[in-house]
Design an enzyme around this catalytic site. Structure first.
Site, PDB file in Angstrom:
ATOM      1  N   ASN A 192     -22.559  35.566  59.106  1.00 43.02           N
ATOM      2  CA  ASN A 192     -23.299  34.947  58.114  1.00 43.02           C
ATOM      3  C   ASN A 192     -22.217  34.601  57.045  1.00 43.02           C
ATOM      4  O   ASN A 192     -21.794  35.417  56.141  1.00 43.02           O
ATOM      5  CB  ASN A 192     -24.539  35.807  57.439  1.00 43.02           C
ATOM      6  CG  ASN A 192     -24.829  35.067  56.169  1.00 43.02           C
ATOM      7  OD1 ASN A 192     -24.652  34.059  55.914  1.00 43.02           O
ATOM      8  ND2 ASN A 192     -25.713  35.793  55.276  1.00 43.02           N
ATOM      9  N   LYS A 246     -22.375  32.778  54.316  1.00 44.26           N
ATOM     10  CA  LYS A 246     -22.957  32.676  53.022  1.00 44.26           C
ATOM     11  C   LYS A 246     -22.023  31.408  52.177  1.00 44.26           C
ATOM     12  O   LYS A 246     -21.732  30.607  53.114  1.00 44.26           O
ATOM     13  CB  LYS A 246     -22.670  33.968  52.200  1.00 44.26           C
ATOM     14  CG  LYS A 246     -23.236  35.192  52.898  1.00 44.26           C
ATOM     15  CD  LYS A 246     -23.153  36.325  52.006  1.00 44.26           C
ATOM     16  CE  LYS A 246     -23.884  37.670  52.951  1.00 44.26           C
ATOM     17  NZ  LYS A 246     -24.187  38.923  52.195  1.00 44.26           N
ATOM     18  N   HIS A 275     -33.150  35.579  54.188  1.00 39.98           N
ATOM     19  CA  HIS A 275     -31.978  36.518  53.760  1.00 39.98           C
ATOM     20  C   HIS A 275     -32.543  36.919  52.239  1.00 39.98           C
ATOM     21  O   HIS A 275     -33.149  36.291  51.705  1.00 39.98           O
ATOM     22  CB  HIS A 275     -30.769  35.744  53.800  1.00 39.98           C
ATOM     23  CG  HIS A 275     -29.645  36.731  53.649  1.00 39.98           C
ATOM     24  ND1 HIS A 275     -29.186  37.201  52.550  1.00 39.98           N
ATOM     25  CD2 HIS A 275     -28.608  37.412  54.556  1.00 39.98           C
ATOM     26  CE1 HIS A 275     -28.329  38.032  52.463  1.00 39.98           C
ATOM     27  NE2 HIS A 275     -28.235  38.072  53.829  1.00 39.98           N
ATOM     28  N   GLU A 323     -30.694  37.620  49.881  1.00 40.19           N
ATOM     29  CA  GLU A 323     -30.360  36.725  48.764  1.00 40.19           C
ATOM     30  C   GLU A 323     -30.993  35.514  48.356  1.00 40.19           C
ATOM     31  O   GLU A 323     -31.082  35.103  47.310  1.00 40.19           O
ATOM     32  CB  GLU A 323     -28.725  36.299  48.919  1.00 40.19           C
ATOM     33  CG  GLU A 323     -28.007  37.434  48.930  1.00 40.19           C
ATOM     34  CD  GLU A 323     -26.622  37.328  49.720  1.00 40.19           C
ATOM     35  OE1 GLU A 323     -26.204  36.326  50.377  1.00 40.19           O
ATOM     36  OE2 GLU A 323     -26.004  38.537  49.988  1.00 40.19           O
ATOM     37  N   GLU A 351     -32.188  44.173  57.134  1.00 38.32           N
ATOM     38  CA  GLU A 351     -30.775  44.434  56.224  1.00 38.32           C
ATOM     39  C   GLU A 351     -31.313  44.903  54.869  1.00 38.32           C
ATOM     40  O   GLU A 351     -31.787  44.329  53.846  1.00 38.32           O
ATOM     41  CB  GLU A 351     -30.314  42.803  55.785  1.00 38.32           C
ATOM     42  CG  GLU A 351     -29.811  42.190  57.027  1.00 38.32           C
ATOM     43  CD  GLU A 351     -28.936  41.192  56.631  1.00 38.32           C
ATOM     44  OE1 GLU A 351     -27.793  41.035  57.285  1.00 38.32           O
ATOM     45  OE2 GLU A 351     -29.076  40.243  55.642  1.00 38.32           O
ATOM     46  N   GLY A 388     -23.376  43.915  51.186  1.00 35.52           N
ATOM     47  CA  GLY A 388     -22.045  43.547  50.257  1.00 35.52           C
ATOM     48  C   GLY A 388     -21.674  44.611  49.464  1.00 35.52           C
ATOM     49  O   GLY A 388     -20.790  44.512  48.602  1.00 35.52           O
ATOM     50  N   SER A 414     -23.078  45.704  55.298  1.00 32.24           N
ATOM     51  CA  SER A 414     -21.719  46.132  55.190  1.00 32.24           C
ATOM     52  C   SER A 414     -21.321  46.963  56.730  1.00 32.24           C
ATOM     53  O   SER A 414     -20.739  47.941  56.653  1.00 32.24           O
ATOM     54  CB  SER A 414     -21.691  47.435  54.421  1.00 32.24           C
ATOM     55  OG  SER A 414     -21.944  46.893  53.093  1.00 32.24           O
TER      56      SER A 414
HETATM   57  P1  PGA Z   1     -22.313  42.287  54.314  1.00 33.00           P
HETATM   58  O1  PGA Z   1     -23.436  41.069  54.413  1.00 33.00           O
HETATM   59  O2  PGA Z   1     -22.037  42.402  55.551  1.00 33.00           O
HETATM   60  O3  PGA Z   1     -21.413  41.594  53.692  1.00 33.00           O
HETATM   61  O4  PGA Z   1     -22.935  43.383  53.728  1.00 33.00           O
HETATM   62  C1  PGA Z   1     -24.533  40.989  55.373  1.00 33.00           C
HETATM   63  C2  PGA Z   1     -25.569  39.831  55.292  1.00 33.00           C
HETATM   64  O5  PGA Z   1     -25.799  39.647  53.962  1.00 33.00           O
HETATM   65  O6  PGA Z   1     -25.988  39.431  56.120  1.00 33.00           O
END
Ligand code: PGA
Length: 252
Positions: free
Chosen positions: A10, A12, A98, A100, A170, A176, A216
């Site tokens: 992903n 983003k 997601h 976010e 997630e 992140g 992560s």
């Molecule tokens: P990350 O993000 O691996 O940077 O923690 C995962 C995601 O948001 O899909």
């Protein structure tokens, strides 16, 4: 049940067109067709990159995905992208829900149910994300939270429809942040997810659905996470922006 592994990147809101193209090329150079025979790999790129990427990937087993779509078919929604538009690129998959999107754009489980319908209606697969916040983990409501996210977002689907969905757990507190859920914490939710899918859709379908872990994931922890019985791969954010790390996660 032998579920094929699935690693999704992903990206983003990262990479210019040129940077993205270079990164895709680097990933394609590193990931062999034999890797792709044992593990599905999909790149969830920014909308602006999709058509060029689709042309570039043509003939590769690597798949292309989009990060979001609108819940209506078409109309006066300035700045939005419909599932129909994405299917016409074409892309294979669309991320739905997601954290976010839930957190910064107020997307609810009810709205996400409509997005899933749009994605499936247009012949693509949905990758449906869910997961609890830190507060919800600490006050121990997390099982109830994820159960509700899954049931409200997905349980209106028929058995023929749900098999076109991949789930992605997630935990928001792990995205992140560098904090990964332990393999045991992730497995607990994955096993719970599969058990509610079993109750709703039966043994055969629940055993075939793929449930990814995201938050992560990096080369150093991927193998341990992916070794858990109900973790079928990963949704990778930060580490997907580096071809070497992404390759190492796919190899894991
Ligand atoms: P990350 O993000 O691996 O940077 O923690 C995962 C995601 O948001 O899909």
């Amino acid at each position: 049940m032998n579920r094929k592994r699935f690693v999704a990147g992903n990206w983003k809101m990262n990479t210019s067109m040129n940077e993205g193209f270079q990164l895709l090329k680097d990933i394609m150079d590193r990931v062999s067709e034999s890797d792709l025979e044992t593990c599905d790999v999909s790149i969830f790129a920014p909308f602006t990159h999709l058509k060029v990427f689709q042309n570039t990937l043509n003939g590769s087993l690597m798949q292309l995905g989009a990060q979001n779509c609108h819940h209506e078919e078409a109309g006066a929604y300035t700045g939005e992208i419909s599932a129909d538009m994405l299917a016409s690129v074409p892309v294979a998959q669309v991320l739905v829900g997601h954290s976010e999107r839930r957190q910064y754009f107020g997307e609810t489980n009810e709205l996400l149910a409509k997005k899933v319908d749009q994605v499936l209606k247009h012949g693509m697969q949905a990758v449906y994300c869910y997961g609890e916040t830190l507060d919800q983990r600490e006050d121990e409501s997390y099982i109830e939270v994820v159960t509700n996210q899954i049931s409200t977002g997905l349980f209106h689907l028929s058995a023929e429809e749900i098999v076109k969905v991949t789930l992605a757990y997630e935990p928001v507190w792990a995205i992140g942040t560098g904090k990964t859920a332990s393999a045991g914490q992730a497995q607990e939710i994955h096993a719970h997810t599969r058990s509610i899918l079993r109750e709703k859709y039966g043994e055969e379908i629940s055993a075939q659905l793929r449930i990814l872990y995201g938050g992560s994931v990096k080369p150093s922890n991927a193998l341990e996470l992916f070794s858990m019985p109900d973790i079928d791969g990963g949704l990778i954010g930060g580490a997907a922006l580096n071809a070497q790390s992404f390759e190492a996660i796919i190899k894991a």
